[in-house]
Design an enzyme around this catalytic site. Structure first.
Site, PDB file in Angstrom:
ATOM      1  N   ASP A  61      47.677  12.432   1.660  1.00 36.64           N
ATOM      2  CA  ASP A  61      49.073  12.712   1.291  1.00 36.64           C
ATOM      3  C   ASP A  61      49.627  13.925   2.027  1.00 36.64           C
ATOM      4  O   ASP A  61      50.516  14.611   1.522  1.00 36.64           O
ATOM      5  CB  ASP A  61      49.211  12.911  -0.228  1.00 36.64           C
ATOM      6  CG  ASP A  61      48.570  11.781  -1.015  1.00 36.64           C
ATOM      7  OD1 ASP A  61      48.889  10.625  -0.730  1.00 36.64           O
ATOM      8  OD2 ASP A  61      47.733  12.065  -1.896  1.00 36.64           O
ATOM      9  N   ASN A  71      44.077   1.341  -0.282  1.00 31.48           N
ATOM     10  CA  ASN A  71      44.096   2.587  -1.061  1.00 31.48           C
ATOM     11  C   ASN A  71      44.864   3.680  -0.344  1.00 31.48           C
ATOM     12  O   ASN A  71      45.211   4.699  -0.929  1.00 31.48           O
ATOM     13  CB  ASN A  71      42.677   3.070  -1.362  1.00 31.48           C
ATOM     14  CG  ASN A  71      41.851   3.298  -0.111  1.00 31.48           C
ATOM     15  OD1 ASN A  71      42.078   2.692   0.935  1.00 31.48           O
ATOM     16  ND2 ASN A  71      40.859   4.171  -0.200  1.00 31.48           N
ATOM     17  N   HIS A 104      51.217   5.219   3.537  1.00 30.28           N
ATOM     18  CA  HIS A 104      52.131   6.044   4.320  1.00 30.28           C
ATOM     19  C   HIS A 104      53.554   5.720   3.882  1.00 30.28           C
ATOM     20  O   HIS A 104      53.945   4.552   3.840  1.00 30.28           O
ATOM     21  CB  HIS A 104      52.005   5.759   5.819  1.00 30.28           C
ATOM     22  CG  HIS A 104      50.715   6.203   6.410  1.00 30.28           C
ATOM     23  ND1 HIS A 104      50.140   7.420   6.112  1.00 30.28           N
ATOM     24  CD2 HIS A 104      49.881   5.606   7.304  1.00 30.28           C
ATOM     25  CE1 HIS A 104      49.006   7.540   6.795  1.00 30.28           C
ATOM     26  NE2 HIS A 104      48.828   6.456   7.510  1.00 30.28           N
ATOM     27  N   THR A 150      50.407   4.847  -3.354  1.00 26.50           N
ATOM     28  CA  THR A 150      49.679   3.660  -3.798  1.00 26.50           C
ATOM     29  C   THR A 150      49.673   3.526  -5.313  1.00 26.50           C
ATOM     30  O   THR A 150      49.830   2.430  -5.851  1.00 26.50           O
ATOM     31  CB  THR A 150      48.235   3.711  -3.273  1.00 26.50           C
ATOM     32  OG1 THR A 150      48.263   3.776  -1.847  1.00 26.50           O
ATOM     33  CG2 THR A 150      47.446   2.486  -3.702  1.00 26.50           C
ATOM     34  N   ASP A 155      59.513  23.022   3.717  1.00 30.68           N
ATOM     35  CA  ASP A 155      60.737  23.158   2.929  1.00 30.68           C
ATOM     36  C   ASP A 155      60.477  23.192   1.425  1.00 30.68           C
ATOM     37  O   ASP A 155      61.266  23.762   0.665  1.00 30.68           O
ATOM     38  CB  ASP A 155      61.697  22.016   3.251  1.00 30.68           C
ATOM     39  CG  ASP A 155      61.041  20.645   3.065  1.00 30.68           C
ATOM     40  OD1 ASP A 155      60.060  20.381   3.774  1.00 30.68           O
ATOM     41  OD2 ASP A 155      61.503  19.856   2.214  1.00 30.68           O
TER      42      ASP A 155
END
Length: 439
Positions: free
Chosen positions: A26, A51, A54, A308, A341
């Site tokens: 992630d 699993n 993107h 996912t 950010d």
């Protein structure tokens, strides 16, 4: 920046670039892969299955990909699913149909990739439920990944190449399913319905299943630009991650060579993707985790929910000893720092710069990492504090446009890991990226 045309470290420019996640997944790999895919001719997945996830933002549209490489969004890109993948064909066909636009014309699947059946997912859920009762749950996605790799290791799995001859496939399928039903005491499983589905897959995919090792190596020799897309991340590697809280495949750079069948000398550049803070899904040790308002802030502002599973991710401060270890085992050349950010608005930001043994006070040797949970419990994080910034940085296009405090944060990371940070993510889309010059 066309990274394929850039000379790195005074060596000849190369045509094979790999992207690896440096944390627990992630990190935002999808965006940089998407950015570089427009320059590549071929984009490859080498490991894992559904699993992985993107999420790519193009304009106002979101694309969530679990099996297909990100290059599918570019019409000039051929997309390869590699040897070490485990492929749930129902999921794959759903992704293909959702994208449309003759996507299938630009996809090849390794004959050596293993087929993940619905029974693998059923077994995965059973095993996780049993582990939960014992307090030993891993927190899997229940996508059947572990059980499929288990049948592969037991040499009873079925590879994609077998699907080309459907009569032979039926025999292998019946033998495998009967074996698993008996082993796991599964009484009710609709083999006939699944076989009918697979006959459809056979008709659609039989000409797309190829020897990808030959295809990739011939493409390298022809000077095609090849982008290699890692799934999951380094700290989830079955051998080099925080075992047993890992995935079931090789997620580090070593997995590329078996996953695509290429020689290590043909790999020209490794890009490590680093999130500006740290997240983890599921169980497992997490020394810098913030189970407080900081963690809640990062989860909400960073939209930290699994692609996912949609589970909220655990959040904490950036861990540089972990990052240095991952750089060490992957030979990372340059860094893509993502989601800077998200840190805007925090008064203070911390970075873990060392691990200190709770008993002896000794610092962990740089480049090593205690991968067992019991070992990690012996250490506590040593932090360096940075002043936060309030400015919205999503419109910054150049590094010099960032607030001084944000620049200081970035440069501190770069100094510690001794690796250039080339891209900095300052927002969700591919346009929200600062590109820095490097040699």
């Amino acid at each position: 920046m066309n990274i394929f045309e850039h000379n790195i470290k005074n060596v000849d420019k190369g045509n094979v670039v790999a992207i690896v996640g440096t944390q627990w997944g992630d990190e935002g790999k999808g965006k940089i892969i998407d950015m570089l895919s427009k320059y590549s001719n071929i984009t490859c997945r080498f490991n894992g299955g559904g699993n992985a996830g993107h999420t790519i933002c193009v304009g106002n549209k979101k694309h969530a990909l679990h099996l297909l490489p990100c290059g599918v969004l570019y019409e000039n890109n051929v997309n390869v699913l590699g040897n070490c993948m485990v492929i749930h064909l129902k999921t794959l066909m759903k992704e293909i149909n959702n994208l449309g636009n003759n996507i299938l014309d630009r996809i090849y699947i390794s004959e050596k990739a293993h087929i993940l059946f619905d029974i693998h997912q059923e077994i995965d859920a059973m095993q996780e439920t049993r582990k939960s009762k014992d307090g030993n749950a891993i927190g899997t996605t229940k996508k059947g990944i572990g059980p499929c790799y288990s049948t592969k290791a037991s040499r009873i799995g079925i590879r994609m190449g077998s699907l080309r001859n459907f009569e032979n496939f039926k025999k292998l399928y019946t033998k495998l399913i009967d074996n698993l039903m008996e082993l796991y005491n599964i009484k009710d499983y609709n083999k006939e319905e699944e076989l009918n589905e697979f006959y459809t897959y056979h008709q659609i995919l039989k000409d797309k299943i190829i020897n990808i090792m030959l295809y990739i190596n011939k493409s390298i020799d022809a000077k095609k630009y090849i982008l290699i897309e890692g799934a999951n991340a380094a700290m989830l590697d079955i051998d080099l991650g925080t075992y047993p809280f890992v995935t079931s495949s090789s997620t580090t750079i070593g997995g590329v060579f078996s996953g695509l069948g290429i020689h290590h000398k043909k790999l020209n550049l490794v890009v490590g993707v680093v999130k500006s803070y740290l997240t983890r899904v599921g169980s497992g040790p997490f020394l810098t985790e913030q189970c407080n308002e900081i963690g809640d802030y990062l989860t909400k502002k960073g939209f930290e929910y699994g692609t996912t599973t949609n589970r909220p991710r655990r959040c904490g401060w950036l861990d540089l000893p972990m990052l240095y270890y991952v750089k060490y085992i992957n030979c990372i050349d340059i860094i893509n720092l993502t989601k800077l950010d998200v840190l805007s608005g925090l008064k203070e930001i911390y970075i873990c710069i060392d691990y200190k043994n709770k008993t002896t006070g000794e610092l962990l040797e740089k480049g090593s990492y205690p991968l067992e949970e019991e070992q990690l419990r012996e250490y506590e994080p040593v932090y360096e504090k940075f002043e936060g910034w309030d400015e919205d940085i999503t419109n910054c296009l150049e590094f010099d446009q960032l607030p001084e405090k944000a620049k200081k944060y970035v440069l501190a990371i770069e100094s510690y890991i001794k690796t250039p940070i080339v891209w900095i993510g300052v927002g969700p889309t591919r346009d929200h990226t600062i590109t820095r010059k490097f040699d």
